[in-house]
Scaffold this motif. Structure first.
Motif, short mmCIF file in Angstrom:
data_model
loop_
_atom_site.label_atom_id
_atom_site.label_comp_id
_atom_site.label_asym_id
_atom_site.label_seq_id
_atom_site.Cartn_x
_atom_site.Cartn_y
_atom_site.Cartn_z
N SER A 17 0.89 -1.27 -0.12
CA SER A 17 -0.13 -0.06 0.15
C SER A 17 0.89 1.42 0.08
CB SER A 17 -0.92 -0.01 1.11
OG SER A 17 -0.20 0.10 2.61
N LEU A 18 0.34 2.34 -0.34
CA LEU A 18 1.07 3.65 -0.33
C LEU A 18 1.73 3.92 1.01
CD1 LEU A 18 1.85 5.95 -1.93
CD2 LEU A 18 -0.15 7.06 -1.90
N ALA A 19 0.68 3.57 2.10
CA ALA A 19 1.03 3.87 3.40
C ALA A 19 2.37 3.13 3.88
CB ALA A 19 -0.15 3.56 4.37
N GLN A 20 2.36 1.64 3.69
CA GLN A 20 3.63 0.84 3.62
C GLN A 20 4.71 1.48 2.75
OE1 GLN A 20 1.49 -2.60 2.18
NE2 GLN A 20 1.63 -3.76 3.99
N MET A 21 4.56 1.86 1.57
CA MET A 21 5.63 2.48 1.13
C MET A 21 6.16 3.53 1.55
SD MET A 21 4.25 1.73 -2.96
CE MET A 21 5.56 2.36 -3.60
N THR A 22 5.46 4.56 1.88
CA THR A 22 5.80 5.91 2.64
C THR A 22 6.58 5.31 4.16
OG1 THR A 22 4.00 6.95 1.91
CG2 THR A 22 5.02 7.92 3.87
N GLY A 23 6.13 4.49 4.93
CA GLY A 23 6.67 3.79 6.13
C GLY A 23 8.17 3.46 5.79
N SER A 24 8.08 2.60 4.61
CA SER A 24 9.47 2.02 4.16
C SER A 24 10.37 3.10 4.17
CB SER A 24 9.37 1.31 3.16
OG SER A 24 10.51 0.72 2.83
N LEU A 25 9.99 4.12 3.27
CA LEU A 25 10.77 5.43 2.92
C LEU A 25 11.30 6.00 4.26
CD1 LEU A 25 12.20 7.11 0.97
CD2 LEU A 25 9.96 8.46 0.75
N HIS A 26 10.44 6.25 5.28
CA HIS A 26 10.82 6.98 6.39
C HIS A 26 11.74 6.14 7.24
CE1 HIS A 26 8.04 10.26 6.33
NE2 HIS A 26 6.99 9.60 6.25
N ILE A 27 11.59 4.80 7.27
CA ILE A 27 12.70 3.86 8.06
C ILE A 27 14.12 3.83 7.16
CG2 ILE A 27 13.19 1.39 8.42
CD1 ILE A 27 10.10 1.20 8.95
N ALA A 72 5.68 8.53 -5.90
CA ALA A 72 5.38 9.54 -6.82
C ALA A 72 4.47 8.92 -7.96
CB ALA A 72 6.54 10.21 -7.36
N ASP A 73 5.11 7.80 -8.43
CA ASP A 73 4.41 7.14 -9.48
C ASP A 73 2.94 6.70 -9.34
OD1 ASP A 73 6.30 7.56 -11.41
OD2 ASP A 73 7.11 5.34 -11.12
N ARG A 74 2.85 6.24 -8.14
CA ARG A 74 1.41 5.96 -7.38
C ARG A 74 0.52 7.02 -7.32
NH1 ARG A 74 0.73 1.68 -3.49
NH2 ARG A 74 0.78 -0.34 -4.63
N GLU A 75 1.27 8.23 -6.62
CA GLU A 75 0.35 9.44 -6.63
C GLU A 75 -0.29 9.99 -7.56
OE1 GLU A 75 3.11 11.49 -4.19
OE2 GLU A 75 1.95 10.61 -2.07
N ASP A 76 0.81 9.96 -8.88
CA ASP A 76 0.22 10.10 -10.14
C ASP A 76 -1.03 9.49 -10.62
OD1 ASP A 76 2.27 12.42 -10.05
OD2 ASP A 76 3.50 11.26 -11.41
#
Length: 79
Positions: A17-27, A72-76
């Protein structure tokens, strides 16, 4: 576990999910900061270990860039 590929109940691979990807980026960014700080501390006393930490931070940075591009691709796609 970082880097695990999510599996659907049917056994197939699912997209994170987008939330999982964002969490991974923060980590990734958190650990990049930790590695760089430790690398700076060790630069004079253990240059080999400092270089190793710098190399690991560089690899994590490459992963972070790829994750950010995927986000970014997902958000687009969502717009």
């Amino acid at each position: 576990m970082l880097g695990a590929i999510p599996l659907a109940a049917s056994g197939g691979i699912t997209m994170p999910s987008l939330a999982q990807m964002t969490g991974s980026l923060h980590i990734h960014n958190f650990y990049i900061g930790k590695l760089k700080a430790k690398q700076e501390q060790l630069f004079d006393s253990d240059p080999d270990l400092a270089q190793l930490l710098d190399n690991v931070a560089a690899i994590l940075s490459e992963h972070a860039v790829a994750i950010a591009e995927d986000i970014a691709d997902r958000e687009d796609d969502d717009t």
